[in-house]
Write an enzyme that holds these catalytic residues in place. Structure first.
Site, short mmCIF file in Angstrom:
data_model
loop_
_atom_site.label_atom_id
_atom_site.label_comp_id
_atom_site.label_asym_id
_atom_site.label_seq_id
_atom_site.Cartn_x
_atom_site.Cartn_y
_atom_site.Cartn_z
N ARG A 197 -50.42 -60.93 -44.78
CA ARG A 197 -50.48 -61.97 -43.76
C ARG A 197 -50.61 -63.33 -44.45
NH1 ARG A 197 -49.09 -58.22 -41.44
NH2 ARG A 197 -49.72 -57.37 -39.43
N GLU A 251 -44.62 -67.76 -37.12
CA GLU A 251 -43.52 -66.79 -37.02
C GLU A 251 -43.08 -66.67 -35.56
OE1 GLU A 251 -44.52 -63.05 -38.79
OE2 GLU A 251 -45.04 -63.92 -40.72
N HIS A 262 -40.51 -61.43 -42.55
CA HIS A 262 -41.47 -60.42 -42.09
C HIS A 262 -40.77 -59.10 -41.74
CE1 HIS A 262 -45.69 -59.92 -40.14
NE2 HIS A 262 -45.32 -58.86 -40.84
#
Length: 325
Positions: free
Chosen positions: A236, A265, A285
């Site tokens: 993260r 994001e 991601h």
């Protein structure tokens, strides 16, 4: 039941074998991403079951209070994006299989892919070919270099196994219980966090983002890294102090970074500082985004919906919600 699935960017979920578990339910799948609460409230009007794809959409109390028919949120893994307290107050059950006994092979594989791509400068070499040039630089081998693991959970353990194949010594720093597990596995444990950052040629982060771990990696930590070292983050972005990584890379310590996660994001700004640095490899991601991984995840997610429909809810995060109408 009326089921809504958010953020299925490539309309993949309905193509999974496990999707048949929702036969008999009224399913709506949304393929774009929306942050606006008003839009989400309109889209989800009448929804009884909400399916989330990891942390792509934040579920706030404001949104939940505008969804009077919502009875269940079904997802997998951690849930910092859900206001669980509001769910409990409103009688909305949150079911989330934390799959603590199974590794995320997909994320571990991407982590190692980023390590190799960064050390051998694969994206830069490809860009050179496309520009009509030949080799653009000299890469680095992995054998003999030290892999540092910040955290030693399910994913880190798999990554450590990959390091052995590449003949890389592994150095670990983590919470006390995890350090003991690493030592029992025959791995070297760093004397402290600073020792980990100083001695790692490749440092990969594998921590959960909690209140206690937010910003746990500071600019000072990064400045301890070597000028030819690589920092990897597939966990993260919030684990790193805001702006610290960009500033550290500009100063040359560490010399490179490979990241799969970002503070905002989905990241759609091509001028984001990380994307503009030549010594950084970025992916959007995708650590958990493989068909095989999705079959595993959505099998659990859909099983939770079936269990709830049979009045036998499973993996309930907020059991007090079951006592509310």
């Amino acid at each position: 039941m009326r089921v809504s699935i958010l953020d299925d960017y490539f309309d993949t979920v309905r193509t999974l074998e496990c999707f048949s578990a929702l036969d008999g339910h009224q399913v709506t799948v949304w393929n774009d991403h929306v942050d606006d609460v008003d839009v989400l409230a309109r889209r989800l009007a009448g929804t009884e079951v909400l399916v989330l794809i990891r942390e792509r959409t934040t579920i706030t109390a404001d949104l939940l209070e505008r969804l009077p028919d919502l009875r269940l949120i079904s997802q997998r893994s951690v849930f910092p994006h859900i206001d669980v307290e509001a769910c409990t107050r409103l009688g909305i059950v949150v079911s989330s299989d934390l799959h603590q006994g199974s590794p995320s092979m997909a994320t571990a594989e991407l982590t190692w892919g980023l390590v190799i791509a960064a050390m051998r400068r694969i994206p830069q070499q490809m860009a050179s070919l496309r520009a009509g040039r030949w080799q653009e630089s000299v890469g680095e081998s992995l054998g003999g270099k030290t892999l540092g693991l910040f955290g030693y959970g399910r994913i880190a353990q798999v990554v450590a196994g990959y390091a052995k194949v590449f003949e890389m010594p592994v150095l670990v720093w983590a919470r006390e219980e995890s350090r003991a597990r690493a030592a029992a596995a025959g791995l070297e444990v760093a004397s402290d966090k600073g020792d980990l950052f100083e001695r790692s040629d490749v440092l990969s982060v594998h921590l959960r983002l909690l209140t206690s771990t937010r910003g746990i990696i500071t600019g000072g930590d990064l400045s301890r890294m070597q000028a030819n070292s690589l920092f990897v983050n597939t966990s993260r972005a919030g684990l790193v102090e805001p702006d610290a990584l960009v500033e550290a890379l500009r100063r040359g310590r560490p010399g490179m970074a490979a990241v799969d996660v970002f503070d905002d994001e989905p990241l759609r700004d091509p001028n984001d500082p990380l994307l503009r640095l030549d010594n950084v490899i970025c992916t959007p991601h995708i650590g958990y985004v493989t068909r095989g991984e999705w079959e595993l995840q959505f099998c659990d997610i859909f099983d939770q919906i079936v269990a709830y429909s049979l009045d036998t809810p499973t993996n309930v995060i907020n059991p007090d919600a079951l006592e509310r109408p």
